[in-house]
Scaffold this motif. Structure first.
Motif: not given
Ligand code: M6R
Length: 617
Positions: A26, A256-257, A259-262, A265-266, A408, A605
């Motif tokens: 990242y 990423k839990d 989610y598709e992208d950080y 998610k953030e 990200a 990201d």
């Protein structure tokens, strides 16, 4: 920017190193490489391109070494190529080095080494370092040469003494196969302590799955890392002890839990990030408290000017900070871009309080701007998201956003947490100074407490934003307009769009439009207007009317009642105090950029040319 990983222990080093590099992706990079000690020699594997490409390099799976160093490079000197990738070796293949930062006097050093018979295989500044180590190892001062065990360390120290610029360095050699030598100056480096193994990284998340116990290396400090021990030395090679810091971040929080992208998610973590940032710093009916800083009324009363200094998104948080400080504390406040501040001879003295905002706490310009203010006798206060980051170790006072790791490149939850924290700080100062009424502060506290659930409301209804993104994602230019804090957040909306969608965009103070930029408005251009301040609704609408007349397509983000039928799209967000409304109005703009980037098929990201942590000037 560049990332560093190191491992020494009983396991095969290669998988640990590559996993660590993947966690550092990242930060932004264009090439990757590792070096391990195999029997009596160093094996280097490197290439331009993604970290995962390393697995395709012939022979990488045969590496058995349990000591290794690794690097992701973000090109500064020389284009991305295999030759320019790190690790770099000296001419005799005795020393391998990875390096983050910039060696400013590398041309001079190259010339010196060339005169002494050394050749260079790359265009990098870094390649001088292993060759200097070799030079001092073979020609070093007799006192260093006498003690064979210290000779490698002595050679690294002598080499580093010649360097001007910034660096975090790892060095290995088969001469001392059971140690990795590290040193830093103005570029971060941490050592993670394990059981019969130790880890090194430029960034905590890279090794968070292995340990939560870290040594945070200081500027000009050396460490000799072996599998059972870490020894620390100052710049004169006097050994000292160092305390371990326990970092509470959860390794999963850096994943990423689902989610598709950080970034997505953030964005969704913002309600939690704000709740955590508020934490126990205030409750309704009670005064704000900062247990971590000791600022007295006597000192605050002596402050006649505040500076917010930062870069990028953090600078945008500082702009909102100005409105908060001036409104609540009545202290004249300026906001500076760190790279400008440090070279413009700002007027600073002991009556100036300089507040530095940095998510990473490692941004080179922000750190340099902080050191400048200190040298002029000003007090410095750091706001960071990373405990123990360089900026917090330099500042007189440090306070933290509790947003959790932000991976990200495009900053989202760090921004909203920074604005929230600055609002709490302004209330805290105002309570000490008595510059705002209790009722005004109490109302702002209650507005802040309500923010997380209001963010949740926006996040629960993203279809409208997604649909709008679908309509405009092929555009080439966009404009963001606002007044007051709506202008501040327009700048952030525009930056977000630029960095992840590569669409050219500009943010203007709405009243400034007719002084030039309106010439750019033509049929079909998209203009996003932010209107959240009840006192400025009519004026803002008039400005947007001016672009509609010239054919612009408009999206209005507002929490006010505005006339029907004027605008193409209106997105209503919950109402709050205009001083903190950017925390809500930025959310649709973050989502808009995110969806536009997705529709364009871009890497959300890891946008091109950008790095998460800008550790060089
Ligand atoms: O770590 P910092 O907050 O000091 O970083 C400052 C900027 O580099 C950063 O905010 C950058 O502008 C982001 N890419 C914005 O999304």
């Amino acid at each position: 920017m560049c990332g560093i990983v190191g491992y020494i222990g009983n396991k095969k080093a290669t998988p640990v190193l590559i996993d660590g590099l993947l966690c550092l992706e990242y930060r932004g990079y264009d090439s990757a490489g590792i070096a391990t000690i195999e029997n009596d020699s160093i094996k280097v594997m490197k290439d331009k391109g993604r970290v995962n490409n390393l697995y395709n390099l012939e022979g990488i799976n045969d590496l058995e070494g349990t000591v290794g160093i690794a690097h992701t490079r973000w090109a500064t000197h020389g284009k991305p190529s295999k030759e320019n990738s790190h690790p770099h070796m000296d001419n005799s293949n005795t020393f391998a080095v990875v390096h983050n930062g910039i060696i400013e006097n590398y041309s001079e050093l190259r010339e010196f080494l060339s005169k002494n018979g050394y050749n260079f295989l790359s265009q990098t500044d870094t390649e001088v370092i292993p060759n200097l180590i070799h030079y001092y190892y073979t020609n070093g001062p007799v006192s260093i040469l006498e003690n064979i065990n210290e000779r490698f360390l002595g050679a690294v120290k002598s080499a580093v003494n010649d360097l001007k610029g910034s660096y975090a360095i790892e060095a290995i050699s088969p001469i001392c196969p059971n140690e990795i030598i590290v040193v830093r100056k103005d570029s971060p480096l941490v050592i993670g302590k394990g059981k019969s193994e130790n880890f090194i990284a430029s960034d905590i998340p890279a090794i968070l799955t292995h340990t939560k116990d870290f040594y945070l290396l200081d500027d000009n400090e050396f460490a000799v890392v072996s599998k059972n021990k870490v020894r620390f030395f100052d710049n004169s090679l006097i050994e000292h002890n160092k305390a371990i810091k326990n970092i509470e971040w959860d390794a999963n929080a850096a994943g990423k839990d689902g989610y598709e992208d950080y970034m997505l998610k953030e964005i969704n973590e913002q309600p939690t990030a704000i709740r955590e940032t508020i934490g126990s710093r205030f409750k309704l009916g009670e005064k704000c408290s900062f247990h971590d800083i000791d600022i007295t009324k006597e000192y605050l009363s002596s402050v006649n000017r505040i500076f917010f200094v930062a870069c990028g998104t953090a600078w945008h948080a500082g702009l909102v900070g100005k409105a908060l400080m001036e409104n609540l504390c009545k202290i004249p406040t300026e906001v500076d871009i760190a790279s400008e501040f440090r070279y413009r001879n700002p007027i600073i003295d002991e009556h100036t309080l300089c507040i530095y905002i940095s998510q990473s706490g490692e941004t080179a310009d922000t750190i340099a701007a902080l050191k400048l203010a200190k040298s002029h006798g000003a007090k410095t206060l750091a706001i960071s998201n990373v405990i123990g980051s360089s900026i917090t170790r330099e500042a007189d006072y440090s306070i933290y956003t509790h947003a959790g790791p932000e991976i990200a490149v495009a900053s989202t939850k760090a921004y909203t947490s920074q604005v929230a924290l600055v609002a709490i700080l302004a209330m805290y100062f105002a309570e000490i100074l008595g510059t705002s009424s209790e009722s005004e502060i109490e109302k702002l506290k209650s507005d802040l407490i309500d923010l997380p659930s209001k963010i949740e409301q926006i996040l629960a209804n993203t279809d409208e934003i997604k649909n709008f993104a679908k309509k405009i994602y092929t555009e080439k230019d966009m404009f963001f307009l606002g007044r007051g804090t709506d202008y501040n957040v327009a700048l952030e909306g525009s930056l977000k769009l630029k960095e992840i969608s590569y669409i050219h965009s500009e943010a203007y103070a709405a009243g400034e439009l007719k002084h030039g930029p309106i010439a750019l408005i033509e049929n079909g251009v998209t203009v996003i207007g932010i209107i959240t301040n009840p006192d400025l609704v009519e004026k803002s609408i008039s400005n947007i009317q001016e672009v509609i007349t010239r054919g612009a397509k408009t999206l209005i983000i507002t929490n006010q009642i505005i006339p029907n039928g004027h605008f193409d799209y209106v997105l209503t967000i919950p109402e709050t105090n205009p001083l903190i409304s950017p925390i809500l109005s930025v959310i649709p703009m973050q989502l808009l950029s995110y969806y536009i980037s997705k529709f364009k098929g871009l890497d959300v990201d890891k946008p091109r040319n950008l790095a998460k942590s800008v550790t060089v000037e």
